[in-house]
Design a protein around this motif. Sequence first.
Motif, PDB file in Angstrom:
ATOM      1  N   ALA A 187       4.548   0.539  15.256  1.00  0.00           N
ATOM      2  CA  ALA A 187       3.754   1.511  16.005  1.00  0.00           C
ATOM      3  C   ALA A 187       3.742   2.876  15.325  1.00  0.00           C
ATOM      4  N   ARG A 188       4.733   3.164  14.493  1.00  0.00           N
ATOM      5  CA  ARG A 188       4.825   4.464  13.802  1.00  0.00           C
ATOM      6  C   ARG A 188       4.364   4.373  12.347  1.00  0.00           C
ATOM      7  N   THR A 189       3.759   3.237  11.983  1.00  0.00           N
ATOM      8  CA  THR A 189       3.323   3.019  10.609  1.00  0.00           C
ATOM      9  C   THR A 189       1.808   3.181  10.503  1.00  0.00           C
ATOM     10  N   SER A 190       1.369   3.934   9.494  1.00  0.00           N
ATOM     11  CA  SER A 190      -0.066   4.108   9.253  1.00  0.00           C
ATOM     12  C   SER A 190      -0.623   2.838   8.626  1.00  0.00           C
ATOM     13  N   LEU A 191      -1.615   2.236   9.287  1.00  0.00           N
ATOM     14  CA  LEU A 191      -2.180   0.966   8.833  1.00  0.00           C
ATOM     15  C   LEU A 191      -3.592   1.151   8.285  1.00  0.00           C
ATOM     16  N   SER A 192      -4.019   0.194   7.457  1.00  0.00           N
ATOM     17  CA  SER A 192      -5.241   0.360   6.678  1.00  0.00           C
ATOM     18  C   SER A 192      -6.522   0.186   7.488  1.00  0.00           C
ATOM     19  N   GLY A 193      -6.467  -0.459   8.634  1.00  0.00           N
ATOM     20  CA  GLY A 193      -7.680  -0.662   9.409  1.00  0.00           C
ATOM     21  C   GLY A 193      -7.392  -1.323  10.731  1.00  0.00           C
ATOM     22  N   SER A 194      -8.438  -1.442  11.552  1.00  0.00           N
ATOM     23  CA  SER A 194      -8.253  -1.979  12.895  1.00  0.00           C
ATOM     24  C   SER A 194      -7.863  -3.452  12.869  1.00  0.00           C
ATOM     25  N   ALA A 195      -8.383  -4.224  11.898  1.00  0.00           N
ATOM     26  CA  ALA A 195      -8.053  -5.646  11.836  1.00  0.00           C
ATOM     27  C   ALA A 195      -6.563  -5.839  11.563  1.00  0.00           C
ATOM     28  N   THR A 196      -6.027  -5.070  10.610  1.00  0.00           N
ATOM     29  CA  THR A 196      -4.597  -5.140  10.318  1.00  0.00           C
ATOM     30  C   THR A 196      -3.778  -4.724  11.534  1.00  0.00           C
ATOM     31  N   ALA A 197      -4.190  -3.641  12.185  1.00  0.00           N
ATOM     32  CA  ALA A 197      -3.476  -3.165  13.369  1.00  0.00           C
ATOM     33  C   ALA A 197      -3.491  -4.206  14.479  1.00  0.00           C
ATOM     34  N   ASP A 198      -4.650  -4.835  14.699  1.00  0.00           N
ATOM     35  CA  ASP A 198      -4.743  -5.845  15.756  1.00  0.00           C
ATOM     36  C   ASP A 198      -3.836  -7.039  15.468  1.00  0.00           C
ATOM     37  N   ILE A 199      -3.826  -7.490  14.219  1.00  0.00           N
ATOM     38  CA  ILE A 199      -2.986  -8.638  13.858  1.00  0.00           C
ATOM     39  C   ILE A 199      -1.509  -8.317  14.064  1.00  0.00           C
ATOM     40  N   LEU A 200      -1.086  -7.152  13.601  1.00  0.00           N
ATOM     41  CA  LEU A 200       0.328  -6.809  13.694  1.00  0.00           C
ATOM     42  C   LEU A 200       0.752  -6.493  15.127  1.00  0.00           C
ATOM     43  N   ASN A 201      -0.118  -5.847  15.890  1.00  0.00           N
ATOM     44  CA  ASN A 201       0.214  -5.587  17.297  1.00  0.00           C
ATOM     45  C   ASN A 201       0.354  -6.906  18.065  1.00  0.00           C
ATOM     46  N   ARG A 202      -0.551  -7.844  17.784  1.00  0.00           N
ATOM     47  CA  ARG A 202      -0.454  -9.146  18.449  1.00  0.00           C
ATOM     48  C   ARG A 202       0.804  -9.874  18.008  1.00  0.00           C
ATOM     49  N   PHE A 203       1.111  -9.794  16.722  1.00  0.00           N
ATOM     50  CA  PHE A 203       2.300 -10.488  16.231  1.00  0.00           C
ATOM     51  C   PHE A 203       3.567  -9.922  16.868  1.00  0.00           C
ATOM     52  N   ALA A 204       3.655  -8.605  16.984  1.00  0.00           N
ATOM     53  CA  ALA A 204       4.828  -7.984  17.605  1.00  0.00           C
ATOM     54  C   ALA A 204       4.964  -8.415  19.058  1.00  0.00           C
TER      55      ALA A 204
ATOM     56  N   GLY B 286       0.830  -1.208   0.000  1.00  0.00           N
ATOM     57  CA  GLY B 286       0.000   0.000   0.000  1.00  0.00           C
ATOM     58  C   GLY B 286       0.853   1.241   0.000  1.00  0.00           C
ATOM     59  N   GLU B 287       0.275   2.355  -0.444  1.00  0.00           N
ATOM     60  CA  GLU B 287       1.014   3.608  -0.540  1.00  0.00           C
ATOM     61  C   GLU B 287       1.031   4.354   0.788  1.00  0.00           C
ATOM     62  N   ASP B 288      -0.107   4.866   1.209  1.00  0.00           N
ATOM     63  CA  ASP B 288      -0.172   5.636   2.456  1.00  0.00           C
ATOM     64  C   ASP B 288      -0.496   4.716   3.637  1.00  0.00           C
ATOM     65  N   ALA B 289      -1.717   4.190   3.663  1.00  0.00           N
ATOM     66  CA  ALA B 289      -2.092   3.249   4.726  1.00  0.00           C
ATOM     67  C   ALA B 289      -1.647   1.848   4.318  1.00  0.00           C
ATOM     68  N   LYS B 290      -0.823   1.238   5.131  1.00  0.00           N
ATOM     69  CA  LYS B 290      -0.246  -0.061   4.814  1.00  0.00           C
ATOM     70  C   LYS B 290      -1.174  -1.197   5.260  1.00  0.00           C
ATOM     71  N   SER B 291      -1.091  -2.310   4.544  1.00  0.00           N
ATOM     72  CA  SER B 291      -1.902  -3.480   4.884  1.00  0.00           C
ATOM     73  C   SER B 291      -1.089  -4.740   4.639  1.00  0.00           C
TER      74      SER B 291
ATOM     75  N   PRO C 145      11.832  -6.899  -2.778  1.00  0.00           N
ATOM     76  CA  PRO C 145      10.490  -7.199  -3.286  1.00  0.00           C
ATOM     77  C   PRO C 145      10.100  -6.266  -4.426  1.00  0.00           C
ATOM     78  N   LYS C 146       9.401  -6.803  -5.439  1.00  0.00           N
ATOM     79  CA  LYS C 146       8.899  -5.977  -6.535  1.00  0.00           C
ATOM     80  C   LYS C 146       7.827  -5.025  -6.038  1.00  0.00           C
ATOM     81  N   ALA C 147       7.071  -5.449  -5.040  1.00  0.00           N
ATOM     82  CA  ALA C 147       6.024  -4.610  -4.455  1.00  0.00           C
ATOM     83  C   ALA C 147       6.046  -4.804  -2.957  1.00  0.00           C
ATOM     84  N   GLY C 148       5.684  -3.744  -2.238  1.00  0.00           N
ATOM     85  CA  GLY C 148       5.665  -3.823  -0.796  1.00  0.00           C
ATOM     86  C   GLY C 148       6.997  -3.440  -0.170  1.00  0.00           C
ATOM     87  N   THR C 149       6.977  -3.266   1.144  1.00  0.00           N
ATOM     88  CA  THR C 149       8.162  -2.844   1.894  1.00  0.00           C
ATOM     89  C   THR C 149       8.259  -3.671   3.165  1.00  0.00           C
TER      90      THR C 149
END
Length: 310
Positions: free
Chosen positions: A264-281, A190-195, A252-256
């Motif tokens: 925590a300093r990355t803009s994410l696309s939604g609450s589900a993505t944020a919850d998954i990544l926060n739990r994973f961290a 994603g460009e601005d909000a990451k997913s 990667p050809k796409a993505g970062t």
Amino acid sequence: MTATAFDPRSLRDAFGAFATGVTIVTTVGPDGQPLGFTANSFSSVSLDPPLLLICLAKTSRNFGAMTEAKGFAVNILSDGQKDASNTFARPVEDRFATVEWHPGPHGSPVLADVAAWFDCSLEQVIEAGDHVILLGRVEAFENSGRNGLGYVRGGYFTPTLAAKAVSVASEGHLHLGAVVERAGEILLVGEDAKSLPGCDVDEGEPLEALKSHLEQLTGLPITIGFLYSVYEGLSDGRQHIVYRAFAGEGDPKAGTFVSLDQLARTSLSGSATADILNRFAMESSIGNFGVYFGNETAGRVHSIARKAQA
């Protein structure tokens, strides 16, 4: 990788791609006390005569006792016995104080609530490089009918949870996503909000579709790992299944790729993505992963611990 350039760590990781069960091997030491350790190098060998084998490192602190004992037992752990596996993989002073057990018919300790156990006499000790193969003749066994605990690529999985994901997948209207890991970083798109990277799948084999999509997206080799999250999307009406996945080297050809401490300093696309990544961290920091079942706002995490190092 050629035989002249084998790296022991890389070879061990490659061996780890083979999914196995998890066992606790037990015997009675020369002092009459029970001893045991976690092992996944177990295989059946023969029905007539009834033979099985385990592999034991020559550097193991149990080497002398195991190779000189009259026999040993193999306890195949059930899918609720991750704690026992971790206990018997660590240098705990009294491992048997944490489990219920009794002497088997041939004398080796047999654990309660396992998927199956085999009490064996020691048939033969076979040299095998930096290990030995202990060939055991089955003197008695019991099969409880419980599902076994699985292990692949450094982590546990359970058939029961995997079956739930298959059930969800059969309902169609499915979105597959992945937490793609590499060297402590996670791939976000994603460009601005990451997913998380992913794709919609309404037919065919879901894991093949996910792997193909990720490899086309990134241009990198991808290995699909463990089930990580299964939830109903309240906004899009789709079932979401998220797996852990592992990316090979290269840009990667796409993505970062983003480090865990930058999430925590990355803009994410939604609450589900944020919850998954926060739990994973959080789970990465303690080495204890789980599988989430629910919807975007409420559910339950089923704990699946990473195997401890012996």
